[in-house]
Design a protein around this motif. Structure first.
Motif, PDB file in Angstrom:
ATOM      1  N   ILE A 208       0.836  -1.207   0.000  1.00  0.00           N
ATOM      2  CA  ILE A 208       0.000   0.000   0.000  1.00  0.00           C
ATOM      3  C   ILE A 208       0.871   1.257   0.000  1.00  0.00           C
ATOM      4  O   ILE A 208       0.525   2.276  -0.589  1.00  0.00           O
ATOM      5  N   GLU A 209       2.053   1.168   0.635  1.00  0.00           N
ATOM      6  CA  GLU A 209       2.980   2.302   0.696  1.00  0.00           C
ATOM      7  C   GLU A 209       3.967   2.284  -0.472  1.00  0.00           C
ATOM      8  O   GLU A 209       5.007   2.944  -0.425  1.00  0.00           O
ATOM      9  N   ASN A 210       3.622   1.552  -1.535  1.00  0.00           N
ATOM     10  CA  ASN A 210       4.458   1.443  -2.736  1.00  0.00           C
ATOM     11  C   ASN A 210       5.833   0.816  -2.419  1.00  0.00           C
ATOM     12  O   ASN A 210       6.855   1.196  -2.988  1.00  0.00           O
ATOM     13  N   LEU A 211       5.803  -0.137  -1.502  1.00  0.00           N
ATOM     14  CA  LEU A 211       7.018  -0.851  -1.133  1.00  0.00           C
ATOM     15  C   LEU A 211       6.783  -2.351  -1.263  1.00  0.00           C
ATOM     16  O   LEU A 211       5.687  -2.843  -1.007  1.00  0.00           O
ATOM     17  N   ARG A 212       7.839  -3.039  -1.665  1.00  0.00           N
ATOM     18  CA  ARG A 212       7.728  -4.491  -1.794  1.00  0.00           C
ATOM     19  C   ARG A 212       8.562  -5.145  -0.684  1.00  0.00           C
ATOM     20  O   ARG A 212       9.737  -4.834  -0.515  1.00  0.00           O
ATOM     21  N   LEU A 213       7.907  -6.062   0.031  1.00  0.00           N
ATOM     22  CA  LEU A 213       8.576  -6.825   1.082  1.00  0.00           C
ATOM     23  C   LEU A 213       8.799  -8.242   0.560  1.00  0.00           C
ATOM     24  O   LEU A 213       7.841  -8.982   0.317  1.00  0.00           O
ATOM     25  N   THR A 214      10.048  -8.601   0.388  1.00  0.00           N
ATOM     26  CA  THR A 214      10.398  -9.930  -0.114  1.00  0.00           C
ATOM     27  C   THR A 214      10.939 -10.769   1.030  1.00  0.00           C
ATOM     28  O   THR A 214      11.780 -10.308   1.825  1.00  0.00           O
ATOM     29  N   VAL A 215      10.450 -11.992   1.116  1.00  0.00           N
ATOM     30  CA  VAL A 215      10.856 -12.903   2.189  1.00  0.00           C
ATOM     31  C   VAL A 215      11.610 -14.081   1.589  1.00  0.00           C
ATOM     32  O   VAL A 215      11.127 -14.737   0.666  1.00  0.00           O
ATOM     33  N   SER A 216      12.789 -14.360   2.099  1.00  0.00           N
ATOM     34  CA  SER A 216      13.599 -15.463   1.569  1.00  0.00           C
ATOM     35  C   SER A 216      13.113 -16.805   2.114  1.00  0.00           C
ATOM     36  O   SER A 216      12.357 -16.869   3.090  1.00  0.00           O
ATOM     37  N   ASP A 217      13.577 -17.863   1.473  1.00  0.00           N
ATOM     38  CA  ASP A 217      13.400 -19.203   2.028  1.00  0.00           C
ATOM     39  C   ASP A 217      14.328 -19.341   3.237  1.00  0.00           C
ATOM     40  O   ASP A 217      15.236 -18.521   3.440  1.00  0.00           O
ATOM     41  N   PRO A 218      14.117 -20.363   4.088  1.00  0.00           N
ATOM     42  CA  PRO A 218      14.992 -20.525   5.259  1.00  0.00           C
ATOM     43  C   PRO A 218      16.457 -20.681   4.863  1.00  0.00           C
ATOM     44  O   PRO A 218      16.786 -21.352   3.885  1.00  0.00           O
ATOM     45  N   ILE A 219      17.322 -20.048   5.628  1.00  0.00           N
ATOM     46  CA  ILE A 219      18.769 -20.076   5.385  1.00  0.00           C
ATOM     47  C   ILE A 219      19.427 -20.737   6.595  1.00  0.00           C
ATOM     48  O   ILE A 219      19.083 -20.442   7.741  1.00  0.00           O
ATOM     49  N   GLN A 220      20.391 -21.609   6.334  1.00  0.00           N
ATOM     50  CA  GLN A 220      21.013 -22.387   7.406  1.00  0.00           C
ATOM     51  C   GLN A 220      21.785 -21.507   8.391  1.00  0.00           C
ATOM     52  O   GLN A 220      21.716 -21.708   9.601  1.00  0.00           O
ATOM     53  N   GLU A 221      22.499 -20.524   7.870  1.00  0.00           N
ATOM     54  CA  GLU A 221      23.297 -19.672   8.749  1.00  0.00           C
ATOM     55  C   GLU A 221      23.182 -18.205   8.349  1.00  0.00           C
ATOM     56  O   GLU A 221      23.439 -17.839   7.206  1.00  0.00           O
ATOM     57  N   ILE A 222      22.782 -17.405   9.322  1.00  0.00           N
ATOM     58  CA  ILE A 222      22.719 -15.948   9.162  1.00  0.00           C
ATOM     59  C   ILE A 222      23.439 -15.339  10.353  1.00  0.00           C
ATOM     60  O   ILE A 222      23.275 -15.790  11.491  1.00  0.00           O
TER      61      ILE A 222
END
Length: 247
Positions: A208-222
């Motif tokens: 709605i605020e003209n922003l895209r929220l992208t979510v990654s797949d699970p990552i083993q180490e962050i």
């Protein structure tokens, strides 16, 4: 004659008695007087030696027991110190003062460039309200640690707008896109978190605020950075105790 026989008999009896007494006296003198005493002294010495040996053994056992007790005490004290160190380290991790690595996900916030085609302005920043709602949702889905644009989020973190700029604990957000790193309890929890965030309300709110929220797949180490800003405790006061102190 009868009188002589009587005298001879009496003399014989007296002589026999005297002889018997002399024999007894001779036997008494012949018997070593000091044999019994010597034997008793020797036995006493043997007993004393046994007692001294027993005492020495007991003293040795006492010293051994004392050494063991001292060793146990040292281990106990070291154990207390180790527990305190481990507890302090856990508190540091929980408070965000140490760098931490674990399974999780990465969220990316970027402008919706498609809006340029229909003439809408491109968003260049994220409002504090959007970030607050996003962190609340992540925490609701059991996120353990969060960082936004390289800034560790802790309980005392302040997200607000200053001079038309969104700041996190005084840090000004970088230009879009920005990354949000999230660590979960384990890889299974990270997968569950990823699935929930991909279908979350935040996706729509950002759009709605003209922003895209992208979510990654699970990552083993962050790896999430440690919190580096000083914590202000102006509202804290010393506790009252029976021993005295500030009141």
């Amino acid at each position: 004659m009868d009188k002589q026989k009587k005298n001879f008999t009496s003399f014989s009896i007296v002589a026999a008695i005297i002889g018997f007494m002399i024999a007894i006296q001779f036997q008494t003198v012949k018997e070593p007087v000091d044999v019994r005493d010597t034997r008793d002294i020797w036995q006493l010495r043997q007993d004393i030696l046994k007692e001294k040996k027993l005492q020495s053994e007991l003293l040795g056992e006492i010293r051994s027991a004392e050494d063991k007790l001292a060793g146990y005490e040292t281990k106990r004290q070291n154990g207390k110190e180790q527990v305190l160190k481990e507890t302090l380290e856990e508190l540091k991790i929980e408070a965000g003062f140490t760098e931490i690595t674990g399974p999780g996900i990465i969220l990316t916030i970027e402008p919706v460039f498609e809006e340029v085609l229909i003439g809408d302005p491109i968003s260049t920043t994220v409002t504090p309200d959007l970030l607050k709602r996003l962190t609340n949702e992540l925490n609701m889905y059991e996120a353990k640690q969060i960082s936004i644009d390289g800034q560790r989020i802790i309980n005392s973190t302040v997200i607000r707008e200053i001079s038309s700029e969104t700041r996190i604990d005084g840090h000004r957000l970088s230009a879009l896109p920005i990354e949000i790193k999230v660590i979960a309890e384990n890889i299974q929890a990270a997968e569950k978190l990823s699935n929930r965030m991909k279908a979350s309300q935040s996706m729509e709110e950002f759009f709605i605020e003209n922003l895209r929220l992208t979510v990654s797949d699970p990552i083993q180490e962050i790896t999430i950075e440690a919190f580096e800003n000083p914590i202000r405790i102006n509202t804290m006061k010393p506790a009252k105790t029976d021993e005295g102190g500030d009141s």
